[in-house]
Design an enzyme around this catalytic site. Sequence first.
Site, short mmCIF file in Angstrom:
data_model
loop_
_atom_site.label_atom_id
_atom_site.label_comp_id
_atom_site.label_asym_id
_atom_site.label_seq_id
_atom_site.Cartn_x
_atom_site.Cartn_y
_atom_site.Cartn_z
N ASN A 248 -6.46 1.13 -0.04
CA ASN A 248 -5.97 1.24 -1.62
C ASN A 248 -6.74 0.32 -2.65
O ASN A 248 -6.10 0.02 -3.72
CB ASN A 248 -4.25 0.82 -1.64
CG ASN A 248 -3.53 1.98 -1.43
OD1 ASN A 248 -2.24 1.66 -1.45
ND2 ASN A 248 -4.26 3.02 -1.03
N THR B 33 0.91 -1.06 0.05
CA THR B 33 0.02 0.00 -0.16
C THR B 33 0.95 1.27 0.04
O THR B 33 2.15 1.15 0.26
CB THR B 33 -1.08 0.05 1.21
OG1 THR B 33 -0.05 0.31 2.14
CG2 THR B 33 -1.83 -1.20 1.38
N CYS B 34 0.30 2.42 -0.19
CA CYS B 34 0.94 3.63 -0.27
C CYS B 34 1.42 4.19 1.13
O CYS B 34 2.10 5.38 1.26
CB CYS B 34 -0.03 4.74 -0.90
SG CYS B 34 -0.41 4.16 -2.58
N ASP B 35 0.89 3.55 2.51
CA ASP B 35 1.07 4.09 3.60
C ASP B 35 2.38 3.68 4.13
O ASP B 35 2.89 2.41 3.96
CB ASP B 35 -0.04 3.51 4.49
CG ASP B 35 -0.01 3.99 5.98
OD1 ASP B 35 0.82 5.13 6.13
OD2 ASP B 35 -0.94 3.97 6.75
#
Length: 390
Positions: A373, A334-336
């Site tokens: 996401n 994910t982008c986190d």
Amino acid sequence: MSSPAAGRALRYGASEEEKARYHGLARRHGTPLLVVSRERLRVQYRDLQKRLPDVSLYYAIKAFPHPAVIETLAALGCHFDVASEGEIELLQALRISGRKTIHTHPVKKSQQIKAALRGGSTTFVVDNLEELGKLTPWRHRVGILIRLSFPSETAAVDLSRKFGCPPEEAPEIAERAQRAGFQVRGLSFHVGSQSLSPQAHVDAIEQCRRLLERINERLPHPLGTLDIGGGFPVDYELRGFDYDAYFQPIRRALERLPRDLHLIAEPGRYLVAPAVISISSVIGKSRRGGLRWYYLDDGIYGSYSGQLFDHARYPLQFPDGEGPRSPSVLAGPTCDSIDVIAENLDLPELNEGDLVIGRMMGAYTAATSTRFNSLNAAKIVVEEEDFDVG
Ligand SMILES: Cc1ncc(COP(=O)(O)O)c(C=O)c1O
């Protein structure tokens, strides 16, 4: 201070047979995957039955709510701990009778109570008079277990902060319930999940023994059941946990209870954790601040969510790499930035498409994974053959 990798078992390489199986599964189904071994489930169930011979086992469905797990355990005679309408529906879809369940959620919507009753559940857990009040319309049809709070410092997950009454309140709840016309079946507790010291169970059982004596002296209808909850730990560090030493004092404590007391337990983790592995793929790599970073197609928002919610650290297995090892970080897709599975790993160089295996990943993994996401959850596949997933 210990590093994030401390306490995490790492294994390099795999037997040729293991590798062929992992690659075969990844080719057939794609990754990320969670692979369930029915045979390992059977082994865990029989093992726990042997270790707690006079205790009826109710699998806590929440740990890994999958039809194959439920079906496999049901075929062995296992009963079920349900805590929501969804879990009841899972059992109904498999035509498993509600009579084989206890409803263990201490706080329920009336709608959930009705759904449980329609499904055939007749035993409900309460820990206060408000909850008892909600069940009053069905008081002649339901049996009550009173949940006690026994906080424990040796469990990874404390389950007595939010639920369970102080033991000294139980006699009043039992008395009021009997007066209102309920059948009060007994007491229940949960010493916390991944409870590493048997003493937590021993102390709780001993307190319940004394409490039952007191209550049964005073009440017209004696309480005849003790539910010792779940909490039995698994060996995430693969260090050869001594299960004989763990269960012996618990068995002894149970032997000190009256012979005719009906004993039940609600294990989740112990049955299912060792029966599932995760297979994920390296989807990218980079160098950041002198470290190698590897990005996988599963992570903290997915099957590794138990690292956040359940405080677990799963043993990991990597491909044997040629060449030197270097400090590495394993991150999710994910982008986190919190989506990091492990840091301070000493890994051989990995490449796109390499498989990373997470072991002991049955409990509170898929159950808590998210769709952040808009990524798909790991596909769950069920293998019939016996293979070493522990
Ligand atoms: C009421 C109840 N019973 C049983 C379990 C299963 O516990 P464990 O997985 O530690 O065996 C839980 C876990 O949250 C629970 O809340």
